[in-house]
Scaffold this active site. Structure first.
Site, PDB file in Angstrom:
ATOM      1  N   PHE A   1      -0.121  -8.443   1.906  1.00 27.19           N
ATOM      2  CA  PHE A   1      -0.182  -7.498   3.026  1.00 27.19           C
ATOM      3  C   PHE A   1      -0.916  -8.079   4.220  1.00 27.19           C
ATOM      4  CE2 PHE A   1       0.084  -4.549  -0.702  1.00 27.19           C
ATOM      5  CZ  PHE A   1       1.421  -4.328  -0.535  1.00 27.19           C
TER       6      PHE A   1
ATOM      7  N   SER B   1      -0.222   2.487   9.352  1.00 26.20           N
ATOM      8  CA  SER B   1      -0.763   2.032   8.070  1.00 26.20           C
ATOM      9  C   SER B   1       0.380   1.611   7.140  1.00 26.20           C
ATOM     10  CB  SER B   1      -1.579   3.155   7.432  1.00 26.20           C
ATOM     11  OG  SER B   1      -1.901   2.824   6.114  1.00 26.20           O
TER      12      SER B   1
ATOM     13  N   TRP C   1       1.658  -1.628   8.295  1.00 23.79           N
ATOM     14  CA  TRP C   1       0.671  -2.688   8.013  1.00 23.79           C
ATOM     15  C   TRP C   1       0.872  -3.227   6.595  1.00 23.79           C
ATOM     16  CZ3 TRP C   1      -3.172  -3.219   4.293  1.00 23.79           C
ATOM     17  CH2 TRP C   1      -4.094  -4.250   4.497  1.00 23.79           C
ATOM     18  N   HIS C   2       1.256  -2.312   5.677  1.00 18.50           N
ATOM     19  CA  HIS C   2       1.421  -2.737   4.289  1.00 18.50           C
ATOM     20  C   HIS C   2       2.656  -3.597   4.072  1.00 18.50           C
ATOM     21  CE1 HIS C   2      -1.694   0.254   3.381  1.00 18.50           C
ATOM     22  NE2 HIS C   2      -1.901  -0.468   2.302  1.00 18.50           N
ATOM     23  N   GLY C   3       3.623  -3.515   4.952  1.00 16.66           N
ATOM     24  CA  GLY C   3       4.790  -4.373   4.774  1.00 16.66           C
ATOM     25  C   GLY C   3       5.913  -4.004   5.714  1.00 16.66           C
TER      26      GLY C   3
END
Lengths: 483, 353
Positions: A483, A318, A321-323
């Site tokens: 994102f 996660s 996934w955000h960056g």
């Protein structure tokens, strides 16, 4: 073109709504209205760059062909694997390749050239949406939709760039529903409420907080504790109002077209634990990870240690996934770790007074948002150092200057307080109001559930929307499209 | 009920849009649609938003153009001295891209007889910047659709129009003649100048040609423009920066280069038939009187007025007179007793390295 632009609001949206329902009425037995909606969505997405459209198109075509091929028995696993590799490959190519290469270069001292590709807006969102469909097809939980319905659902402009991550199985049936082809006043009026509140959250609250947070994370060195504390709160609130505002607008836009989108936020800062926070924050992402990663890994069914490992893995993914940055990885790790600690000490934590649990959770979320927002780990630790070294100076006037609201100039000119004092007062009042609103006020979904078409609500929504329109010039972009 | 809610929503929203648009159109603080219709005091502080409207909608036959050191001139002084009707286009920290854009707009609809152009030394000794990104496009193009950014703009409604309403309380109440003048917002005198000055460490004097590339790049923009408008008389003047500025270039070792840049620019311009050049820099009584300055380069309206009179009373320097005028500045800059000045008023910033 974004939702908070004159073009979108005054031209694109009216054209899309009128065209969609006009075609639905004139040609009730053909899918022309869905074709029109698809074209509108492509226009919306393509306005950010035609190459992005090409990536979206290839991703959709490959996914659809694989999903279609899954109809044949015996080849499902291989097709799923190909699909997953393709989508993860796209994500890696556009978002993570340079990050991995930079890390490799710094570890080995090599200077391999970076690709420096620009990731298409919303890539992570539409990729996850397609992975979900492919897995659902693999599991036999989703039918093969008609290409037009599939494309229309994938590209639906309210959510293509920032979610909520909707499943084809929950959108396509609504698109095909005969009743939904016709304009419905109830949905439209609810949509107006959701859209207006979402717009106000984004433009009036998040963008003001965002300017202050941007300043704070640019000038971290030497910042005193009260200033750092306010900057941290500004970012915490900005992120919530920005992303939930976007999702409220998406909900409203969906309702204009008689499409009910899944809820994405449920007042997350009310949470009494990190686990509860994740049930309230970015709910469709949590749903995705639970259904398509946590449960396939075994979830909590394979013993304690495996549960902890799965939790940590899900949150590391996660974070990534955000960056593509170590800050996101650390942020994800800390959230995973916090949930493991909550599981281990579940009983003693439950005995704590709710106020302590609430404050502890809120403090943890704030501190980890600092790591999430900082451009690198060094800045994040410097910022956290500023918070904990207790340097009780006065609040920096460069921070409070961001709260010199144009709307209140008449009040300042009438009473003539010093600018510094005026800005400080507004800064504290504004942050206080935002905290109160994020925790205590009804969120948009609660508002829609209790919706009654009353005059005061109508006037309030019009004023919020109009005020937001006046604030369009010079406002910032949406945070989550990155994102 | 839902129908009534939605229709009322849309009607009220449209009514607010129309009302706000009409209000901004009538008051028009940026002069985008028309010269002032009301007797409200104008906004005087938003040059980059207002010059486009002035260029397009004001009635004038002469232009005063330059940077912030030109902003304290009053158009009426030129009207009186040259019997003309002057519009002021000044951009704080402006560049040639902005000047040319504003002038082009003016030439579209006006017959320009005179252009009074403050040619900053700081511009002549740097490569030309031609970026116009600080100018809001929607106030400088002919596209009516992007006017929404002006008609529905929080700053226009709540800052500019509110400021206009409150400006009646100010003393003096600003008029169109005071557009962009900023003298009331700053402190004046040697202490104010020294507050923002850090004396450079001394460096050896560099050659006189160090800025020649920069100056000729600037002239390549100005000269073709001047030559393309033979019907207009151009009055170029080099703004008189204070003696503290000359101390800075002296200590940096760029004094000779700076003087050569000024001389080269004046010489090149003076060759044109439609150009008058002025060099009000070597006036000791002016540039050494720090009471008239707020920092090393920005002077008071008293100096602006003196420059106007000087320009009105002569036709400018001939090519033959230019070397002598610059030589006077050279003598002053080389021989001024700087140490005495700084002993009396020490610079407040750390030495520039």
């Amino acid at each position: 073109m974004f939702f908070d632009s004159y073009f979108f609001l005054l031209l694109f949206l009216p054209v899309a709504i009128v065209g969609y329902f006009l075609l639905g009425r004139l040609l009730p037995h053909s899918p022309t209205n869905r074709l029109f909606l698809l074209l509108c969505s492509l226009w919306f997405y393509g306005s950010h760059g035609l190459p992005f459209l090409l990536v979206l198109f290839s991703s959709a075509v490959v996914n659809y062909l694989l999903a279609a091929a899954m109809g044949k028995q015996g080849r499902k696993k291989g097709l799923l694997l190909i699909g997953l590799l393709f989508h993860i490959g796209l994500l890696v190519l556009f978002k993570y390749f340079d990050f991995f290469l930079e890390t490799f270069n710094s570890l080995t001292g090599l200077h391999l050239p970076l690709l420096r590709l620009i990731a298409p807006l919303g890539l992570s969102f539409f990729t996850f949406q397609q992975i979900a469909y492919l897995v659902d097809r693999f599991r036999g939980e989703a039918p093969l939709f008609a290409p037009l319905d599939y494309a229309c659902s994938l590209c639906f402009f309210p959510y293509i760039m920032s979610g909520p991550i909707s499943l084809h199985t929950e959108i396509v049936p609504q698109l095909r529903c005969r009743e939904n082809r016709f304009f419905q006043w109830e949905n439209f009026s609810k949509g107006l409420v959701a859209f207006s509140f979402g717009m106000a959250k984004k433009v009036l609250l998040a963008d003001t907080l965002g300017q202050a947070a941007d300043w704070g994370f640019t000038w971290v060195e030497g910042m005193n504790t009260p200033t750092a504390f306010l900057v941290m709160l500004c970012y915490t609130l900005q992120l919530y109002f920005d992303f939930s505002g976007y999702c409220d607008m998406a909900t409203g836009l969906g309702l204009f077209f008689n499409i009910q989108l899944p809820q994405n936020f449920d007042s997350p800062y009310r949470a009494f634990s990190v686990r509860e926070f994740w049930k309230r924050w970015h709910m469709t992402l949590t749903r995705f990870f639970t259904r398509y990663l946590y449960i396939p890994l075994g979830g909590s069914r394979k013993g304690r240690l495996r549960t902890y490992g799965n939790t940590l893995l899900v949150f590391l993914v996660s974070g990534l996934w955000h960056g593509a940055n170590w800050t996101f990885v650390l942020w994800g790790f800390l959230h995973g770790l916090a949930q493991i600690v909550e599981r281990i000490f579940e009983k003693p934590l439950e005995k704590l007074h709710p106020a302590f649990r609430f404050l502890g959770t809120f403090a943890f979320i704030n501190l980890t948002w600092v790591i999430f927002r900082a451009p690198d780990l060094h800045t994040a630790f410097t910022f956290l150092g500023n918070l904990f070294r207790v340097d009780l100076g006065v609040i920096d006037i460069n921070l409070t200057a961001h709260f010199d609201f144009a709307e209140l100039l008449w009040l300042r000119l009438s009473f003539m307080p010093t600018l510094e004092r005026w800005n400080l007062m507004l800064c504290l009042l504004f942050i206080g109001f935002c905290l109160f609103a994020s925790i205590q006020l009804k969120n948009t979904h609660e508002r829609l559930a209790a919706f009654r078409p009353r005059l005061p609500l109508m006037v309030c929504c019009v004023l919020l929307l109009f005020w937001s329109v006046l604030s369009f010039s010079g406002v910032s972009g949406f945070l989550y499209v990155m994102f | 009920m839902y129908r009534k809610f939605s229709i009322s929503f849309l009607c009220l929203f449209l009514a607010l849009l129309l009302g706000c648009g009409a209000l901004v159109y009538v008051i028009d603080p940026m002069f985008h649609y028309h010269a002032p219709w009301t007797s409200l005091p104008p906004v005087t502080t938003d040059e980059r938003h207002q010059v486009g409207g002035i260029a397009e909608n004001f009635d004038y036959d002469s232009i005063l153009i330059g940077t912030s050191v030109t902003a304290n001139f009053r158009a009426s002084w030129f009207d009186e001295a040259f019997s003309c009707k002057t519009a002021k286009f000044t951009f704080p920290g402006g560049n040639f891209g902005e000047f040319i854009k504003a002038l082009d707009m003016a030439y579209e609809d006006h017959e320009i007889q005179r252009v009074f152009w403050g040619l900053d030394t700081n511009l002549l000794t740097a490569f030309p910047q031609e970026s116009t990104e600080l100018l809001p496009d929607y106030l400088y193009n002919d596209n009516p659709w992007d006017d929404v950014e002006y008609l529905y703009n929080k700053d226009v409604l709540f800052r500019q129009i509110v400021s206009m309403l409150y400006a009646f309380r100010w003393d003096p109440v600003p008029t169109v003649d005071d557009l962009f003048a900023w003298e009331n917002r700053y402190e004046w005198g040697p202490q104010a100048v020294m507050k923002v000055y850090g004396r450079p460490e001394p460096s050896p004097m560099m050659g006189s040609d160090i800025f020649s590339a920069e100056t000729s790049a600037n002239l390549q923009i100005i000269l073709p423009y001047v030559q393309a408008h033979p019907e207009t008389e151009f009055y170029f003047f080099i703004p008189p920066y204070s003696i503290v500025f000359w101390d800075r270039v002296y200590r940096r070792g760029t004094l000779e280069g700076t003087l050569s840049a000024q001389e080269a620019a004046l010489q090149a311009l003076a060759q044109c038939d439609n150009v008058h050049v002025y060099y009000p820099c070597a006036e000791e009584e002016v540039i050494c009187d720090l009471e008239q300055y707020t920092d090393p380069i920005h002077y008071s309206p008293k100096v602006n007025q003196w420059i106007t009179e000087k320009m009105a009373s002569s036709s400018g320097l001939t090519p033959q007179e230019i070397p002598q005028a610059v030589e006077e500045m050279r003598q002053l800059a080389w021989n001024y007793p700087y140490e005495e000045l700084f002993a009396l008023y020490p610079p407040q910033l750390p030495p520039e390295t």
